[in-house]
Enzyme design. Structure first.
Site, PDB file in Angstrom:
ATOM      1  N   ASP A  17      -7.419  -3.923   1.623  1.00 57.72           N
ATOM      2  CA  ASP A  17      -6.806  -2.965   2.602  1.00 57.72           C
ATOM      3  C   ASP A  17      -7.798  -2.112   3.205  1.00 57.72           C
ATOM      4  OD1 ASP A  17      -5.244  -0.951   3.632  1.00 57.72           O
ATOM      5  OD2 ASP A  17      -4.227  -0.308   1.791  1.00 57.72           O
ATOM      6  N   HIS A  71      -3.732   0.012   6.295  1.00 62.69           N
ATOM      7  CA  HIS A  71      -2.264   0.130   6.563  1.00 62.69           C
ATOM      8  C   HIS A  71      -2.569   1.705   7.334  1.00 62.69           C
ATOM      9  CE1 HIS A  71      -3.169   2.930   2.881  1.00 62.69           C
ATOM     10  NE2 HIS A  71      -2.669   3.738   3.415  1.00 62.69           N
ATOM     11  N   SER A  74      -5.714   8.252   2.807  1.00 62.16           N
ATOM     12  CA  SER A  74      -6.124   7.056   2.611  1.00 62.16           C
ATOM     13  C   SER A  74      -7.203   6.602   3.864  1.00 62.16           C
ATOM     14  CB  SER A  74      -4.864   5.887   3.318  1.00 62.16           C
ATOM     15  OG  SER A  74      -3.924   6.049   2.284  1.00 62.16           O
TER      16      SER A  74
END
Lengths: 196, 251
Positions: B129, B99, B201
Site C-alpha cells: 500500500d 489508497h 494514511s
C-alpha cells in the site's frame, strides 16, 4: 750511651724583643678595611635602592593589573547585562516564533479546509450541471416523443386516416418510437446521475 | 680625594650590575623587575561557543524537519473527495499510500505552511500500500530513510494530517509485527500504539533520530496503527517495475 748536645743558653742581654708595629702597615690595614666597609655599604645601599626600585615597579604593575582587571570587570558586567537582555529578548522572540508557527499551521489548515470545501462545491456544481444537462435532454427527447405520438394519433384517428399510405404510417411510427426510446435513454441517464 | 670616591663608585657599579645586567638578580636570587602589564588580556583563539538549538533541527522559518517533510494530499475523485498524508522522499518526490491517491481525477498537494504544490504524476506499488507522487515544485525538505526496521519497544513519531485537519505529531512505540490484516502489503507490517486517524494514511513514521521507519496505512478498533516497514519501502523503491501509473476514476 749517647750524650745530649749542649744547649745554647742565651745571654739575658741578648733576649729577642718583637719590634713595634710600623705605623705605615697599620694605616694600610685601616684603609683596606675602610674600603671593604665602604664597598659593603655601597653594595648594601645599591641593593636597598634596587629593592626599592623593584618594589615600586611591582606596586606599579599591581596597580596596572588592578586597573586592567577593573576595566575587564566592568566590560564583563556590561557584557553580562547585555547577555541577559539578549536572552530575554531571545525568549520573547522564541515565544513569538512559536505563536507565529501556530498561526501558520492554523492558517494552512484553514486554507486546506477551504480548498476541500471548494473542491466539494465544484463537484456539486459539476454534478448539478450534469443533472441539468441530462434533465434537459430528457425533456427535449420527451417533447419530441410526445409531439410525434400526437401527430401519429392524428393520422390514425382523423377522418382522412384512410388517405395515408400504411407504409409511410409504419415508418412514421418507427420514428416516433425512436424518439421515445431516446427519451427513455435520457431518463435512464438522468436517474443514473441522480443516484450518484 | 680618591679614597672618598671609592664607596660611591662601588655602589654605582653594584647598582649598575644589579639593574643593568639582565639575569644577574635572578642568578643572585634577588627579586626581578616585573614585566609590563599588557594592554589587552582577552584571548583571540577562543573556540566558538556551541549554540544549543534544542533537540530539533531548526529551519529558516523555525519549523523543524519533522513538520517540514509532511505533505497534505487532497484526492479529488469523480464525485468524491478524500484527504491523506504523505512525506517528501526527495526534492520532487513524495511517498504516500496507494489508497490515498487511487481513483482520483486530480491530486492537490499542500505543505506544512499551506503552500500549494502541483502534482505531475502518481504511481502505485502492486505489492504494497505505497505510492509515489512527482511534484512540479520542490518540497521543503526530505528525511532520511532508516537502514533497518525498528524492533519492539522502539519509539516512533508520526507526522501527518489526521481527519484532514491540522498537521499533527504523535508519539508511540512499536508494539510488534504482523501480517497485513488488509492483505494490501506483502510480508509483515509493523504495529504501533501511536494514535492515528483516517487521513493519517501515508504519514511518515520516524525513529528517535528522525529517520523514516515506516509509512502509516491503517488502524484498528483497538487504537493500534499499522505501518508499511521501511524495508518494504526500500525494496519497492529499488525495484523500478514495482510501481505503475495510479488508476484514476476516469478509467
Amino acid at each position: 750511651m749517647e750524650t745530649p748536645p749542649p744547649v745554647d743558653i742565651p745571654e739575658p742581654w741578648e733576649a729577642v724583643v718583637p719590634p713595634p708595629p710600623a705605623p705605615r702597615r697599620r694605616r694600610a690595614a685601616i684603609v683596606a678595611l675602610s674600603v671593604l666597609l665602604a664597598l659593603a655599604l655601597g653594595a648594601g645601599g645599591a641593593l636597598t635602592w634596587y629593592l626599592l626600585e623593584v618594589n615600586a615597579a611591582w606596586q606599579e604593575q599591581s596597580a596596572d593589573w588592578q586597573a586592567l582587571a577593573e576595566q575587564h570587570g566592568a566590560e564583563l558586567a556590561q557584557t553580562r547585562s547585555e547577555l541577559d537582555a539578549t536572552r530575554s529578548e531571545l525568549a520573547a522572540v522564541s515565544d513569538q516564533l512559536v505563536t507565529a508557527q501556530e498561526r501558520i499551521t492554523v492558517l494552512a489548515d484553514e486554507k486546506a479546509r477551504l480548498g476541500d470545501e471548494s473542491a466539494v462545491q465544484q463537484q456539486l456544481v459539476d454534478y448539478q450541471q450534469r443533472v441539468s444537462a441530462a434533465a434537459g435532454q430528457v425533456a427535449t427527447a420527451l417533447a419530441t416523443c410526445i409531439d410525434g405520438q400526437q401527430q401519429l394519433i392524428g393520422y390514425l384517428e382523423g377522418a382522412e386516416a384512410e388517405r395515408y399510405d400504411p407504409v409511410q404510417l409504419a415508418t412514421r411510427r418507427e420514428e416516433v418510437e425512436s424518439y421515445c426510446r431516446r427519451a427513455r435513454d435520457a431518463n435512464d441517464d438522468l436517474q443514473t446521475e441522480l443516484n450518484r | 680625594m680618591r679614597r672618598r670616591a671609592a664607596p660611591l663608585v662601588g655602589g654605582v657599579l653594584c647598582v649598575t650590575l644589579l639593574a643593568g645586567c639582565a639575569g644577574l638578580p635572578e642568578r643572585l636570587g634577588l627579586p626581578v623587575m616585573p614585566s609590563p602589564v599588557p594592554s589587552d588580556v582577552v584571548p583571540t583563539d577562543l573556540p566558538a561557543p556551541a549554540i544549543s538549538v534544542g533537540d530539533t533541527q531548526l529551519s529558516p522559518d523555525g519549523f523543524d524537519v519533522v513538520r517540514r517533510m509532511a505533505v497534505r494530499i487532497r484526492n479529488v475523485g469523480c464525485g468524491e473527495l478524500s484527504t491523506g498524508s504523505g512525506f517528501a522522499l526527495t526534492e520532487y518526490t513524495l511517498v504516500t499510500n496507494k489508497h490515498v491517491v487511487a481513483d482520483s481525477a486530480q491530486l492537490e498537494l499542500s505543505t506544512y505552511d499551506g503552500r500549494d504544490v502541483d502534482a505531475t504524476a502518481a504511481s502505485t506499488a502492486g505489492l504494497a500500500d505505497l505510492a509515489i507522487v512527482r511534484t512540479a515544485e520542490p518540497l521543503p525538505t526530505a528525511p532520511e530513510l532508516a537502514t533497518a526496521d525498528p524492533v519492539e519497544g522502539d519509539p516512533v513519531t508520526i507526522v501527518g494530517y489526521p481527519l484532514g485537519g491540522r498537521l499533527t505529531v504523535t508519539d508511540g512505540v512499536v508494539v510488534g509485527t504482523t501480517t497485513d490484516p488488509l492483505n494490501t502489503t506483502l510480508g509483515e507490517v509493523l504495529i504501533t500504539d501511536a494514535p492515528v486517524e483516517p487521513g493519517s494514511s501515508g504519514s511518515a513514521a520516524l525513529d528517535a533520530e528522525g529517520r523514516v521507519i515506516g509509512v502509516v496505512y491503517a488502524k484498528n478498533d483497538s487504537g493500534f496503527s499499522f505501518l508499511v516497514p521501511v524495508s518494504t519501502l526500500r525494496a519497492m523503491l529499488d525495484d523500478e517495475s514495482a510501481f505503475a501509473p495510479a488508476p484514476t476514476c476516469a478509467g
